[in-house]
Design a protein around this motif. Structure first.
Motif, PDB file in Angstrom:
ATOM      1  N   HIS A 161       6.560  -9.422  -9.674  1.00  0.00           N
ATOM      2  CA  HIS A 161       7.703  -9.240 -10.358  1.00  0.00           C
ATOM      3  C   HIS A 161       9.116  -9.957  -9.713  1.00  0.00           C
ATOM      4  O   HIS A 161       8.487 -11.429  -8.909  1.00  0.00           O
ATOM      5  CB  HIS A 161       8.008  -8.257  -8.443  1.00  0.00           C
ATOM      6  CG  HIS A 161       9.332  -7.688  -8.380  1.00  0.00           C
ATOM      7  ND1 HIS A 161      10.472  -7.788  -8.638  1.00  0.00           N
ATOM      8  CD2 HIS A 161       9.638  -6.027  -8.798  1.00  0.00           C
ATOM      9  CE1 HIS A 161      11.028  -7.210  -8.104  1.00  0.00           C
ATOM     10  NE2 HIS A 161      10.432  -6.291  -8.244  1.00  0.00           N
ATOM     11  N   ILE A 211       2.104  -7.697  -4.802  1.00  0.00           N
ATOM     12  CA  ILE A 211       2.261  -8.161  -5.266  1.00  0.00           C
ATOM     13  C   ILE A 211       1.545  -9.578  -5.212  1.00  0.00           C
ATOM     14  O   ILE A 211       1.469  -9.880  -4.004  1.00  0.00           O
ATOM     15  CB  ILE A 211       4.245  -8.486  -4.857  1.00  0.00           C
ATOM     16  CG1 ILE A 211       5.155  -7.347  -4.923  1.00  0.00           C
ATOM     17  CG2 ILE A 211       4.982  -9.696  -5.192  1.00  0.00           C
ATOM     18  CD1 ILE A 211       5.464  -6.074  -5.718  1.00  0.00           C
ATOM     19  N   HIS A 270       6.743 -13.079  -6.332  1.00  0.00           N
ATOM     20  CA  HIS A 270       8.181 -12.445  -5.912  1.00  0.00           C
ATOM     21  C   HIS A 270       9.037 -13.560  -6.601  1.00  0.00           C
ATOM     22  O   HIS A 270       9.019 -14.773  -5.657  1.00  0.00           O
ATOM     23  CB  HIS A 270       8.761 -11.884  -5.468  1.00  0.00           C
ATOM     24  CG  HIS A 270      10.399 -11.611  -5.433  1.00  0.00           C
ATOM     25  ND1 HIS A 270      11.116 -10.880  -6.120  1.00  0.00           N
ATOM     26  CD2 HIS A 270      10.975 -12.325  -5.134  1.00  0.00           C
ATOM     27  CE1 HIS A 270      12.085 -10.801  -6.794  1.00  0.00           C
ATOM     28  NE2 HIS A 270      11.879 -11.551  -5.834  1.00  0.00           N
TER      29      HIS A 270
END
Length: 471
Positions: free
Chosen positions: A196, A220, A223
């Motif tokens: 992400h 995830i 990030h």
């Protein structure tokens, strides 16, 4: 007329009000369910004809995101998903099917900032924009669009001309929009987790998601925060700071006049960008300086030739509450939920009669990599330091080497690829993928122990115990 248009450049709020009766070419939302491109070439040219101006235009200014991607030789797909409260969100995908590109099997989800859209990630063009760069590396690239922007103006029941449609801030984007888009992306790609990357509000909504819905930490791989926004106590922009001091006044006035949307995309803004902001125009400096007054001055990184195209896609619209919520962060210095004072107890319970609850950043256990700069007038280094200290898994902070780098340079800067994107791809994504694969190579029993040890599944941290104090 031209004097009024010049005034629009320097006073965006005047431009918005002036454009409503004359230039807002958006159709009644009841006329269509899913718009693919609200403002066409013909509509923009009609504005030019009425003002007796040149009909020569930059084609990129009125091309939609899918049309731009196709124009530059990349494959593209449009996808739609629905949130739990009925908003219909449009996503753009560059699948790893371009001739000559070897897919690497990984998915990257890109989330835009305030007043922006999926167009952010392609404006710089081939070989320079992040979406294209990632696609060239073999990634499956997905670009989200938050509720209310140009590409996500639909709902199963509500219409954009109704005030109820706009009763949301970036809290709802973080708790409903981003999770819905991530779930859809993982379902289509048959993946367990993805990368992400967020810019500005795209980072804010990520922190909200992982603190309010901790189960998404496991979805995830890593990030990447470009110009991270959570704490805004030290935001330097004089416009932002002034607006935060007048927090109640504009909110009341806008509510009275029913102005729930801020700066929607319009043919007028596209026209202004092409005629007054093109390279060589005498008024070009005004266009730059309006942006710089908010984001920080950096003429060296600013590509003047891209300004008309940028203004052809931005602003893409947002709710007034998104602005109010950020203004509250500036004023309070805290990272909190939306302040409904004096009705906070009705929204958050008797434990929060005065102030709204703070987001518990300890619950953000997905690996977070922060990229920040000294000349960013919205994401101040001191606020970034505070953010990193409170995150549950802040892997690193990277200060951009160029001191003049501002808030928009992460998506518009001439050297964004060299200064940011190459490191993101070659270091952050590669290393975090190795760590994620190692963790997932363990047996199911061992994996559960590691996840609990790392805090991925640990939802026991009480929000009431979370201390949101200045550092």
């Amino acid at each position: 007329m031209k004097l009024l248009l010049l005034l629009c450049l320097s006073v965006p709020s005047f431009c918005y009000g002036f454009s409503i009766p004359f230039f807002n070419s958006q159709k009644d939302p009841s006329d269509e369910y899913l718009h693919s491109m609200p403002y066409t070439k013909e509509e923009i040219l009609e504005v030019r004809r009425k003002l007796n101006l040149s009909l020569v235009s930059d084609p990129d200014e009125y091309l939609s995101v899918p049309q731009l991607i196709t124009k530059y030789g990349y494959p593209v797909e449009e996808h739609f998903t629905k949130t739990s409260d009925g908003y219909i969100l449009r996503m753009h995908r560059i699948p790893p099917t371009k001739p000559g590109v070897t897919p690497n099997g990984e998915v990257v989800f890109l989330m835009h900032g305030l007043l922006m859209s999926s167009a952010d990630w392609i404006i710089l063009g081939p070989e320079k924009a992040l979406a294209y760069y990632l696609a060239d590396q073999g990634f499956d690239v997905w670009m989200g669009n938050a509720r209310g922007n140009t590409y996500s103006r639909n709902h199963t029941r509500l219409k954009p001309h109704k005030s109820k449609f706009w009763k949301f801030s970036w809290h709802e984007i973080g708790t409903k929009d981003v999770p819905a888009m991530i779930d859809y992306t993982l379902k289509v790609t048959k993946k367990k987790a993805l990368f992400h990357v967020g810019h500005s509000q795209g980072t804010t909504s990520f922190y909200v998601m992982c603190s309010e819905l901790p189960k998404y930490n496991k979805k995830i791989i890593a990030h990447v925060s470009l110009a991270p926004i959570a704490f805004m106590k030290h935001a330097f922009s004089p416009i932002v700071r002034f607006a935060s001091q007048l927090l109640v006044v504009p909110k009341t006035l806008l509510s009275i006049f029913g102005m729930n949307e801020i700066l929607p995309h319009s043919a007028l803004l596209t026209f202004l960008g092409n005629h007054f902001c093109a390279e060589g125009e005498k008024t070009e400096f005004m266009c730059r300086d309006v942006l710089f007054a908010v984001t920080g001055f950096d003429r060296a990184e600013f590509n003047d030739t891209l300004l008309p195209t940028f203004l052809g896609h931005t602003p893409a619209g947002s709710s007034a509450r998104q602005f109010y919520h950020y203004a509250q962060l500036v004023k309070s210095g805290k990272f909190r939920q939306y302040d409904h004072f004096p009705f906070n107890s009705l929204h958050y319970g008797p434990l929060h009669p005065i102030n709204p609850p703070s987001y518990n950043l300890k619950k953000v256990k997905a690996p977070v990599y922060l990229f920040y700069s000294n000349n960013d007038w919205l994401s101040h280094p001191k606020d970034v330091d505070n953010l990193c200290s409170k995150l549950g898994n802040c892997k690193s902070k990277t200060l951009v080497a160029e001191n003049r780098f501002n808030h928009l340079d992460y998506v518009l800067g001439k050297h964004a690829k060299e200064r940011i994107y190459t490191e993101v791809t070659e270091q952050v994504l590669e290393n975090s993928l190795k760590e994620w694969r190692l963790r997932n190579s363990l047996t199911a029993e061992d994996e559960d122990d590691v996840l609990l040890e790392d805090g991925f599944d640990d939802d026991s941290a009480s929000d009431e115990e979370y201390e949101d104090q200045d550092e």
